[in-house]
Write a protein that holds these residues in place. Sequence first.
Motif, mmCIF file in Angstrom:
data_model
loop_
_atom_site.group_PDB
_atom_site.id
_atom_site.type_symbol
_atom_site.label_atom_id
_atom_site.label_comp_id
_atom_site.label_asym_id
_atom_site.label_seq_id
_atom_site.Cartn_x
_atom_site.Cartn_y
_atom_site.Cartn_z
ATOM 1 N N GLY A 101 34.459 -9.996 10.342
ATOM 2 C CA GLY A 101 34.733 -8.560 10.411
ATOM 3 C C GLY A 101 33.564 -7.765 9.889
ATOM 4 O O GLY A 101 32.454 -7.849 10.430
ATOM 5 N N VAL A 102 33.784 -6.990 8.828
ATOM 6 C CA VAL A 102 32.698 -6.211 8.222
ATOM 7 C C VAL A 102 32.649 -6.468 6.728
ATOM 8 O O VAL A 102 33.655 -6.819 6.109
ATOM 9 N N GLN A 103 31.478 -6.294 6.164
ATOM 10 C CA GLN A 103 31.249 -6.518 4.737
ATOM 11 C C GLN A 103 30.549 -5.302 4.166
ATOM 12 O O GLN A 103 29.547 -4.841 4.731
ATOM 13 N N VAL A 104 31.056 -4.751 3.066
ATOM 14 C CA VAL A 104 30.451 -3.593 2.416
ATOM 15 C C VAL A 104 29.701 -4.077 1.176
ATOM 16 O O VAL A 104 30.255 -4.816 0.356
ATOM 17 N N MET A 105 28.446 -3.657 1.062
ATOM 18 C CA MET A 105 27.605 -4.111 -0.040
ATOM 19 C C MET A 105 26.924 -2.927 -0.707
ATOM 20 O O MET A 105 26.678 -1.899 -0.069
ATOM 21 N N LYS A 106 26.618 -3.060 -1.991
ATOM 22 C CA LYS A 106 25.777 -2.109 -2.707
ATOM 23 C C LYS A 106 24.456 -2.796 -3.033
ATOM 24 O O LYS A 106 24.445 -3.931 -3.502
ATOM 25 N N LEU A 107 23.357 -2.107 -2.779
ATOM 26 C CA LEU A 107 22.035 -2.666 -3.011
ATOM 27 C C LEU A 107 21.204 -1.693 -3.836
ATOM 28 O O LEU A 107 21.220 -0.487 -3.575
ATOM 29 N N PRO A 108 20.460 -2.198 -4.809
ATOM 30 C CA PRO A 108 19.503 -1.333 -5.518
ATOM 31 C C PRO A 108 18.257 -1.144 -4.669
ATOM 32 O O PRO A 108 17.889 -2.018 -3.878
ATOM 33 N N LEU A 109 17.622 -0.004 -4.807
ATOM 34 C CA LEU A 109 16.356 0.245 -4.120
ATOM 35 C C LEU A 109 15.200 -0.210 -4.994
ATOM 36 O O LEU A 109 15.305 -0.160 -6.219
ATOM 37 N N PRO A 110 14.093 -0.645 -4.397
ATOM 38 C CA PRO A 110 13.805 -0.752 -2.966
ATOM 39 C C PRO A 110 14.554 -1.913 -2.314
ATOM 40 O O PRO A 110 14.890 -2.895 -2.985
ATOM 41 N N ALA A 111 14.788 -1.791 -0.993
ATOM 42 C CA ALA A 111 15.566 -2.794 -0.274
ATOM 43 C C ALA A 111 15.109 -2.878 1.173
ATOM 44 O O ALA A 111 14.435 -1.983 1.683
ATOM 45 N N VAL A 112 15.509 -3.974 1.814
ATOM 46 C CA VAL A 112 15.199 -4.207 3.228
ATOM 47 C C VAL A 112 16.505 -4.232 4.011
ATOM 48 O O VAL A 112 17.446 -4.947 3.641
ATOM 49 N N GLN A 146 0.821 -1.211 0.000
ATOM 50 C CA GLN A 146 0.000 0.000 0.000
ATOM 51 C C GLN A 146 0.855 1.261 0.000
ATOM 52 O O GLN A 146 0.562 2.230 -0.695
ATOM 53 N N GLU A 147 1.936 1.236 0.785
ATOM 54 C CA GLU A 147 2.760 2.427 0.970
ATOM 55 C C GLU A 147 3.782 2.634 -0.144
ATOM 56 O O GLU A 147 4.174 3.765 -0.430
ATOM 57 N N GLN A 148 4.253 1.531 -0.741
ATOM 58 C CA GLN A 148 5.266 1.601 -1.796
ATOM 59 C C GLN A 148 6.516 2.369 -1.331
ATOM 60 O O GLN A 148 7.036 3.240 -2.038
ATOM 61 N N ALA A 149 6.980 2.034 -0.142
ATOM 62 C CA ALA A 149 8.196 2.653 0.387
ATOM 63 C C ALA A 149 9.413 2.123 -0.360
ATOM 64 O O ALA A 149 9.463 0.949 -0.741
ATOM 65 N N GLN A 150 10.416 2.980 -0.544
ATOM 66 C CA GLN A 150 11.630 2.564 -1.255
ATOM 67 C C GLN A 150 12.649 1.900 -0.320
ATOM 68 O O GLN A 150 13.510 1.170 -0.775
ATOM 69 N N LEU A 151 12.540 2.167 0.976
ATOM 70 C CA LEU A 151 13.470 1.576 1.940
ATOM 71 C C LEU A 151 12.682 1.064 3.134
ATOM 72 O O LEU A 151 11.887 1.793 3.726
ATOM 73 N N LEU A 152 12.913 -0.202 3.495
ATOM 74 C CA LEU A 152 12.255 -0.814 4.639
ATOM 75 C C LEU A 152 13.316 -1.076 5.710
ATOM 76 O O LEU A 152 14.298 -1.790 5.454
ATOM 77 N N GLN A 191 14.278 -13.061 12.310
ATOM 78 C CA GLN A 191 13.699 -13.694 11.119
ATOM 79 C C GLN A 191 12.811 -12.756 10.295
ATOM 80 O O GLN A 191 12.720 -12.909 9.078
ATOM 81 N N THR A 192 12.168 -11.797 10.940
ATOM 82 C CA THR A 192 11.129 -11.016 10.261
ATOM 83 C C THR A 192 11.668 -10.242 9.060
ATOM 84 O O THR A 192 11.057 -10.238 7.993
ATOM 85 N N GLY A 193 12.815 -9.583 9.221
ATOM 86 C CA GLY A 193 13.381 -8.817 8.118
ATOM 87 C C GLY A 193 13.690 -9.680 6.912
ATOM 88 O O GLY A 193 13.386 -9.310 5.760
#
Length: 250
Positions: free
Chosen positions: A163-174, A107-113, A126-128
């Motif tokens: 350690g840490v991981q750097v990622m690129k994600l296209p929107l929309p994303a969770v 309903q909301e069509q948000a670009q970022l969750l 688990q929910t995400g």
Amino acid sequence: MKVMVAVKRVVDANVKVRVNAEQTDVDTANVKMALNPFCEIAVEEAIRLKEAGKATEVVVVTVGPTAAQEQLRTALALGADRAIHVVHDEALEPLSIAKLLFAVQQQEQAQLLLLGKQSIDGDNNQTGQMLAALAKMPQATFVSEVELLDDATLAVTREVDGGVQVMKLPLPAVLTADLRLNEPRYATLPNIMKAKRKPLDTTDANALGVTLKCHQQIISVVPPKQRSAGVMLDSVEALVDKLKNEAKVI
């Protein structure tokens, strides 16, 4: 960019929880409730994105009883623009929550969750992930840094075992927020008063067109065993002897 943040009402982290007499759940009678700490971090990140001019609106959503509106008002006082309450009196498992959040997202069509990585009551984490699967969106969990590269791409840093991981994600994303993503602000009195006038809409599973089914059954809830007092040892040899002959772990 519209940001949707899912939040949860939980027992306050400073309260010592007790199991109810029926051993079916934690006793919440006359217990202080609060916004789940990881959800609060997710709300803070969304507000920072808006303050930076990268988000146009922050919408907070919760699933729970009428009393959960208190936590929605808290999120509104922190800086969210409006709230949506999916009314449901009984506790739901993560998959059902994810289905309801997905229906709201449609309903909301948000670009970022944004969600907390887990709640401090169920600790399911688990929910995400389930929401991302239902929405067919890219996801990044345990996020400790978020950077909006452009209108269609995010760069996130997430904590992993090595350690840490750097990622690129296209929107929309969770994204699910980790503890080190930020430090949430305190709500000021003027903002608390303003939150009372911000929009808070209510809906339910039927209105969202979601059919809920029970996939799990709680057999019993019991408190953890009391830990025995520790002892001080005066040498490594004494420690090895205890581990070998008493604990029998070596």
